[in-house]
Motif scaffolding. Structure first.
Motif, PDB file in Angstrom:
ATOM      1  N   GLU A 105       2.698   6.141 -11.315  1.00 59.92           N
ATOM      2  CA  GLU A 105       2.675   7.476 -10.713  1.00 59.92           C
ATOM      3  C   GLU A 105       3.955   7.646  -9.886  1.00 59.92           C
ATOM      4  OE1 GLU A 105      -0.844   8.497  -7.915  1.00 59.92           O
ATOM      5  OE2 GLU A 105       0.828   7.932  -6.620  1.00 59.92           O
ATOM      6  N   SER A 107       5.968   9.947  -7.150  1.00 59.37           N
ATOM      7  CA  SER A 107       5.665  11.019  -6.212  1.00 59.37           C
ATOM      8  C   SER A 107       6.785  11.180  -5.205  1.00 59.37           C
ATOM      9  CB  SER A 107       4.345  10.736  -5.484  1.00 59.37           C
ATOM     10  OG  SER A 107       4.497   9.600  -4.666  1.00 59.37           O
ATOM     11  N   ARG A 113      -0.226  10.482  -3.548  1.00 58.42           N
ATOM     12  CA  ARG A 113      -0.707   9.115  -3.332  1.00 58.42           C
ATOM     13  C   ARG A 113      -2.102   9.116  -2.718  1.00 58.42           C
ATOM     14  NH1 ARG A 113       3.525   6.429   0.321  1.00 58.42           N
ATOM     15  NH2 ARG A 113       2.595   4.465  -0.321  1.00 58.42           N
ATOM     16  N   CYS A 153      11.025   8.824  -2.290  1.00 61.97           N
ATOM     17  CA  CYS A 153      10.544   8.718  -3.664  1.00 61.97           C
ATOM     18  C   CYS A 153       9.678   7.461  -3.758  1.00 61.97           C
ATOM     19  CB  CYS A 153      11.727   8.616  -4.617  1.00 61.97           C
ATOM     20  SG  CYS A 153      11.242   8.350  -6.332  1.00 61.97           S
ATOM     21  N   VAL A 154       8.503   7.635  -4.346  1.00 63.31           N
ATOM     22  CA  VAL A 154       7.607   6.484  -4.464  1.00 63.31           C
ATOM     23  C   VAL A 154       7.144   6.349  -5.913  1.00 63.31           C
ATOM     24  CG1 VAL A 154       5.432   5.430  -3.697  1.00 63.31           C
ATOM     25  CG2 VAL A 154       6.792   6.788  -2.093  1.00 63.31           C
ATOM     26  N   ALA A 155       7.222   5.145  -6.435  1.00 64.08           N
ATOM     27  CA  ALA A 155       6.635   4.856  -7.755  1.00 64.08           C
ATOM     28  C   ALA A 155       5.511   3.864  -7.517  1.00 64.08           C
ATOM     29  CB  ALA A 155       7.678   4.264  -8.680  1.00 64.08           C
ATOM     30  N   THR A 156       4.310   4.216  -7.996  1.00 60.93           N
ATOM     31  CA  THR A 156       3.182   3.309  -7.769  1.00 60.93           C
ATOM     32  C   THR A 156       2.601   2.846  -9.093  1.00 60.93           C
ATOM     33  OG1 THR A 156       2.675   4.630  -5.819  1.00 60.93           O
ATOM     34  CG2 THR A 156       1.043   2.994  -6.485  1.00 60.93           C
ATOM     35  N   PHE A 157       2.469   1.545  -9.227  1.00 62.22           N
ATOM     36  CA  PHE A 157       1.799   0.962 -10.399  1.00 62.22           C
ATOM     37  C   PHE A 157       0.336   0.771 -10.019  1.00 62.22           C
ATOM     38  CE2 PHE A 157       5.396  -0.677 -13.071  1.00 62.22           C
ATOM     39  CZ  PHE A 157       6.427  -0.247 -12.261  1.00 62.22           C
ATOM     40  N   ILE A 158      -0.550   1.341 -10.819  1.00 61.55           N
ATOM     41  CA  ILE A 158      -1.981   1.271 -10.511  1.00 61.55           C
ATOM     42  C   ILE A 158      -2.721   0.648 -11.690  1.00 61.55           C
ATOM     43  CG2 ILE A 158      -4.030   2.599  -9.854  1.00 61.55           C
ATOM     44  CD1 ILE A 158      -2.103   4.832  -8.913  1.00 61.55           C
ATOM     45  N   SER A 159      -3.276  -0.525 -11.487  1.00 66.11           N
ATOM     46  CA  SER A 159      -3.971  -1.218 -12.581  1.00 66.11           C
ATOM     47  C   SER A 159      -5.461  -1.306 -12.286  1.00 66.11           C
ATOM     48  CB  SER A 159      -3.403  -2.624 -12.777  1.00 66.11           C
ATOM     49  OG  SER A 159      -1.988  -2.604 -12.802  1.00 66.11           O
TER      50      SER A 159
ATOM     51  N   ARG B 225      -1.234   1.111   0.414  1.00 63.76           N
ATOM     52  CA  ARG B 225      -0.985   2.494  -0.007  1.00 63.76           C
ATOM     53  C   ARG B 225      -1.391   3.445   1.113  1.00 63.76           C
ATOM     54  NH1 ARG B 225      -2.892   4.864  -5.341  1.00 63.76           N
ATOM     55  NH2 ARG B 225      -0.911   5.942  -5.104  1.00 63.76           N
ATOM     56  N   THR B 268      -2.880  -5.192  -8.490  1.00 55.39           N
ATOM     57  CA  THR B 268      -3.534  -3.908  -8.783  1.00 55.39           C
ATOM     58  C   THR B 268      -2.675  -2.711  -8.353  1.00 55.39           C
ATOM     59  OG1 THR B 268      -5.661  -4.980  -8.530  1.00 55.39           O
ATOM     60  CG2 THR B 268      -5.662  -2.582  -8.513  1.00 55.39           C
ATOM     61  N   TYR B 269      -2.152  -2.774  -7.142  1.00 58.49           N
ATOM     62  CA  TYR B 269      -1.271  -1.701  -6.694  1.00 58.49           C
ATOM     63  C   TYR B 269       0.094  -2.256  -6.333  1.00 58.49           C
ATOM     64  CZ  TYR B 269      -5.695   0.755  -6.055  1.00 58.49           C
ATOM     65  OH  TYR B 269      -6.922   1.316  -6.248  1.00 58.49           O
ATOM     66  N   VAL B 270       1.122  -1.712  -6.951  1.00 59.68           N
ATOM     67  CA  VAL B 270       2.479  -2.046  -6.526  1.00 59.68           C
ATOM     68  C   VAL B 270       3.157  -0.741  -6.146  1.00 59.68           C
ATOM     69  CG1 VAL B 270       4.633  -3.200  -7.092  1.00 59.68           C
ATOM     70  CG2 VAL B 270       2.520  -3.888  -8.240  1.00 59.68           C
ATOM     71  N   THR B 271       3.535  -0.632  -4.899  1.00 58.00           N
ATOM     72  CA  THR B 271       4.164   0.591  -4.403  1.00 58.00           C
ATOM     73  C   THR B 271       5.654   0.343  -4.216  1.00 58.00           C
ATOM     74  OG1 THR B 271       2.131   1.175  -3.243  1.00 58.00           O
ATOM     75  CG2 THR B 271       4.144   2.272  -2.509  1.00 58.00           C
ATOM     76  N   LEU B 272       6.467   1.050  -5.009  1.00 57.59           N
ATOM     77  CA  LEU B 272       7.916   0.988  -4.817  1.00 57.59           C
ATOM     78  C   LEU B 272       8.281   2.220  -4.006  1.00 57.59           C
ATOM     79  CD1 LEU B 272       9.133   0.118  -8.436  1.00 57.59           C
ATOM     80  CD2 LEU B 272       8.839  -1.424  -6.529  1.00 57.59           C
ATOM     81  N   ALA B 274      10.882   4.330  -1.481  1.00 57.71           N
ATOM     82  CA  ALA B 274      12.232   4.521  -0.944  1.00 57.71           C
ATOM     83  C   ALA B 274      12.210   5.722  -0.019  1.00 57.71           C
ATOM     84  CB  ALA B 274      13.216   4.741  -2.076  1.00 57.71           C
ATOM     85  N   SER B 277       8.409  10.093   2.140  1.00 57.19           N
ATOM     86  CA  SER B 277       8.037  11.346   1.493  1.00 57.19           C
ATOM     87  C   SER B 277       7.346  12.257   2.482  1.00 57.19           C
ATOM     88  CB  SER B 277       7.092  11.057   0.327  1.00 57.19           C
ATOM     89  OG  SER B 277       7.706  10.219  -0.606  1.00 57.19           O
TER      90      SER B 277
END
Lengths: 190, 702
Positions: A105, A107, A113, A153-159, B225, B268-272, B274, B277
């Motif tokens: 995702e 955002s 988020r 800017c945030v990129a989130t990997f959600i598994s 998060r 499960t959650y990896v938040t990149l 920068a 926001s």
């Protein structure tokens, strides 16, 4: 590997992480998938973020007036508290990674988020042609997103759903984030 | 004062030995971590080679760290993040305190960060009247009871559901059943208002990315998060060593962490993240992002020729999951703030040698932490270095000194046999030996043979016309002084293959010097052996040894000890384990041996064999001769740790046997007639622990 195989790997992996996978071939099918999901849970409020306007409008029409929708434009005051009152959050994933069972995702607003974190049930929509096989393939997309957005800017990997094994190593879902995670794979040309 | 240190350790080990259920739960957690890790690595396309990639990335990034810090800072600042370079913990704390006071902060929600624990940031904030609440469940549990993390990834793994329910009952006043699911509902309700109302959200970061100024935060629970999105001020504390160059580097780290820690493909959650926001529209004031880049001894560590390898740590906790003694005593005893094997050099680097020396003697030098480390960090050698430096202030106990003299003692024992053997079997003498030196009186020590390997070798009649291969036999202590008939059997097997075998002057491997930390002596022995072996290697001889630890020394430890000198490297390359060589040259000539009919053997692989043949060659060699043999293992050590398990007391035989328990159980369940192992010391442990007969593979055919 064909796109069907990639989708299949994603489905298997995502389900192995306690997520639920649905398929839809059109906007109306997305809505009926959402309807199927919420039929099983008492819902008063749904928080939505980042949905296309027409989809947002038809979701509201189809799900009826008994449900209150929390959606853009978001009023700043008390936004986290407000989103917290929703039982369901619906948002988009920009892409997914099959081998990891991860949705990604992007955002630039934190409400996105919160919609995918605070409610107990999260429904995420992803285009089937945006499912990549490997983690490495994510690199150019991440680079592009961080280049295009020069500020926050945030990129989130959600598994899958929020999980912990902190008590006796017993897997337990939903300690902070969603306890139930659905993904609707939209199989139509974007 | 070293005495106080040992008193504390012995007391804590004794307590751990008495708490079997707690030990069992820790063991289960570790075993699950190990097993899942292996399963996931097997499924990875890159397989185990991801370790090499991780190491390459870390080394490359550590090499240009100053430049990466600068670029990371510049890119983060461009996005509006305030970056503060904290030279030490106090500077970091002062910065966060000032920020809190300026913003009238009352509550801070926090997601798990070991780096924040390193500088113990919570206490000064709480002293200033700020409520700091850990939101990772495990961290929250230990915060509520005022403890330190027991495990890097599972901080509260030592608490049962009943205990946890009780902790939250006390905190919330609610009646809570001891079912994790029910506890979880309470925790969710308890923490939600804290997330929603905190004035500052504080996190650590697993990775910093120089190319875009982003940080990566990984959590399975999703607490980071919430912590990083709700509060208007986000503070991140990150060690400078976490910064990598590119997005690709970061993706590799994102994979390496969970694969190594829990066997997950991704956390499960990896938040990149920068910059910062926005949240909604019409904000009254801009949302802030503060990044505290912590040095706290790291730059100094980088200059340290040995400890700099610790900076390659990615904090996955895998070394904890495999460390045999950690698995018994846990992180409160085996750690200061940083627990486990990597905790020893890290503690030395950021909290000082004294604190590291307080628990470094728990390391039994099995070397397994290096083999599991995703960055292939030479943790055992760094621990040996910590022990070595620590020796200057704290002289070694007598028993360690005696163990380091193992070869000299064996020489005397052999020369004075059978008197020495009579003494070893004499209860009064053994009592005295325990009281004066500290060698446990109950341990069944191997007897000595007066007719040592050298004497036998010189006496034998053998001439090899036109040898096919030329071999230097490197015996080590056991095959030289205790069981020379084994050494001779090995030599005869080699000669039957058409090898010319020589037995030049040599010392034993000297591994106890590494294990107990006398690295000066270890280097002297290494240098001596290399000088004696090198002339043969130069003439094309191969070196064969029947003792796994000796092979490990020649192939792995000597090159490291001697700074990868060319001759040490050549000797390493020319060295083979006995069965690796026998199998290579005799595989086609092996015939079924009736000796083995109707028997089932369980094979035990010694720790030092794991990076070599893992015992596969010996098993294959026996199988080709008709032996029914299977590997019986737990994935970790038998607990002997060379000579460690011979020592009396909790920090010796007590701990050693507790480590061995799961393996003894595994052998009991394996339904085998006897055990086969190549290690002369594992043999002692298995014999006593399983009551089964234990053989060296060659003994089966003598």
């Amino acid at each position: 590997m064909s796109s069907e195989q990639v989708i299949d790997v994603f489905k298997q992996k995502y389900e192995s992480l306690a997520g639920h996978v649905h398929f839809a071939e059109s906007g109306p099918q997305v809505i009926s998938a959402i309807k199927d999901i919420i039929d099983n849970v008492p819902v008063n409020r749904i928080a939505c973020a980042g949905l296309q306007e027409d989809l947002q409008t038809s979701i509201e029409q189809k799900l009826g007036p008994s449900i209150e929708f929390i959606k853009a434009p978001f009023n700043r005051s008390d936004l986290p508290h407000l989103i917290d009152t929703a039982e369901i959050g619906i948002s988009y994933a920009d892409f997914a990674i099959a081998e990891a069972g991860a949705l990604v995702e992007f955002s630039t607003n934190d409400e996105v988020r919160l919609v995918s974190t605070l409610p107990r049930t999260h429904i995420c929509i992803v285009q089937s042609d945006q499912i990549l096989m490997t983690l490495e393939e994510a690199a150019p997309r991440l680079r592009q997103a961080f280049t295009e957005n020069e500020q926050g800017c945030v990129a989130t990997f959600i598994s899958g759903p929020s999980r912990t094994g902190d008590i006796e190593m017993i897997l337990t879902l939903g300690v902070h984030g969603p306890e139930v995670s659905h993904v609707i794979v939209l199989e139509e040309a974007s | 004062m070293s005495k106080a240190r040992y008193v504390r350790l012995e007391k804590e080990i004794t307590e751990a030995l008495e708490e079997k259920p707690k030990r069992d739960s820790l063991y289960r957690a570790m075993k699950r971590g190990r097993d899942s890790r292996i399963e996931t690595i097997e499924a990875l396309r890159v397989g185990n080679s991801f370790r090499k990639e991780v190491r390459d990335i870390k080394l490359r990034c550590q090499d240009c760290q100053a430049e990466l810090i600068e670029r990371f800072t510049e890119n983060a600042e461009k996005r509006g993040t305030t970056v503060f370079h904290a030279k030490d913990g106090q500077a970091a704390i002062d910065y966060i305190l000032k920020l809190s006071q300026e913003n009238d902060v009352k509550t801070i929600s926090k997601s798990k960060s070991l780096t924040s624990e390193e500088i113990e940031v919570n206490h000064p904030l709480e002293d200033a009247g700020i409520q700091v609440i850990e939101t990772d469940l495990g961290e929250l549990i230990i915060q509520l009871v005022g403890e330190k993390p027991y495990h890097l990834v599972f901080p509260s793994v030592h608490k049962t559901a009943v205990e946890v329910a009780e902790i939250f009952k006390k905190e919330t006043g609610e009646e809570i059943p001891s079912d994790p699911k029910e506890i979880m509902k309470v925790v969710r309700r308890y923490l939600r208002p804290i997330f929603l109302n905190a004035d500052i959200g504080m996190t650590g970061a697993n990775i910093g990315i120089a190319e875009n100024g982003a940080i990566a935060i990984e959590t399975n629970e999703g607490n980071a998060r919430l912590v990083s999105s709700i509060s208007d001020i986000h503070v991140c504390i990150m060690g400078i060593e976490k910064i990598v160059d590119t997005v690709e580097d970061a993706l590799m780290m994102m994979l390496a962490h969970p694969v190594s820690a829990t066997g997950q493909h991704l956390t499960t959650y990896v938040t990149l993240m920068a910059g910062r926001s926005s949240l909604g529209e019409g904000a009254e004031k801009p949302r802030e992002s503060h990044l505290v880049l912590l040095d706290n001894g790291r730059t100094e560590m980088r200059e340290d020729p040995v400890l700099n390898d610790a900076l390659n740590c990615i904090r996955c906790g895998a070394c904890m999951n495999i460390c045999p003694t950690y698995g018994v005593v846990g992180g409160h005893t085996f750690g200061y703030i940083y627990p486990g094997p990597i905790g020893i050099p890290w503690t030395a680097g950021v909290h000082g040698l004294e604190k590291a020396g307080d628990f470094s003697s728990l390391c039994i030098s099995c070397g397994l932490c290096k083999e599991i480390c995703p960055a292939d960090i030479d943790i055992p050698m760094m621990i040996a270095e910590v022990k070595h430096r620590d020796m200057e202030e704290h002289p070694q106990p007598l028993v360690n000194k005696a163990m380091m003299q193992a070869e000299q003692l064996a020489k005397i024992g052999s020369a004075t046999a059978p008197l020495s053997n009579w003494m070893l079997n004499n209860d009064a003498f053994r009592w005295l030996l325990e009281k004066t030196i500290g060698i446990d009186q109950t341990r069944d020590l191997p007897s000595f043979d007066r007719n040592n390997l050298r004497k036998r070798f010189n006496k034998r009649n053998h001439s090899q016309a036109e040898p096919k291969h030329k071999i230097v036999f490197f015996a080590d202590i056991y095959a030289y002084y205790n069981a020379p008939e084994l050494g001779m059997a090995a030599i005869e097997h080699l000669e039957k293959l058409g090898c010319e075998v020589v037995l030049p002057e040599q010392k034993s491997s000297g591994y106890p010097y590494i294990g107990y930390g006398d690295l000066d002596k270890a280097r002297q022995v290494a240098q001596f052996n290399i000088e004696k072996l090198m002339p043969y290697v130069a003439q094309g001889y191969h070196i064969i040894t029947p003792e796994p630890t000796a092979a490990y020394c020649l192939k792995k430890s000597y090159p490291t000890l001697l700074s990868d000198a060319a001759d040490a490297r050549q000797v390493a390359d020319a060295t083979y384990e006995l069965f690796e060589y026998l199998l290579k040259h005799a595989a086609d000539h092996l015939t079924k041996n009736e000796h083995f009919a109707g028997k089932r053997f369980g094979f035990h692989v010694s720790c030092h064999q794991r990076p070599l043949t893992s015992g596969q060659a010996a098993m294959d060699w026996l199988r080709r001769q008709g032996a029914e043999i299977e590997l019986v293992e737990t994935g970790t050590c038998c607990g002997m740790g060379g000579t460690f398990g011979l020592k009396a007391g909790p920090l010796g035989i007590g701990l050693s046997q507790a480590v061995g328990e799961p393996l003894f159980d595994a052998f009991a369940k394996a339904n085998v007639n006897a055990i086969v192992t190549e290690s002369s010391v594992c043999r002692i442990q298995l014999l006593e622990g399983t009551k089964l007969a234990v053989y060296h593979p060659l003994e089966l055919l003598i």
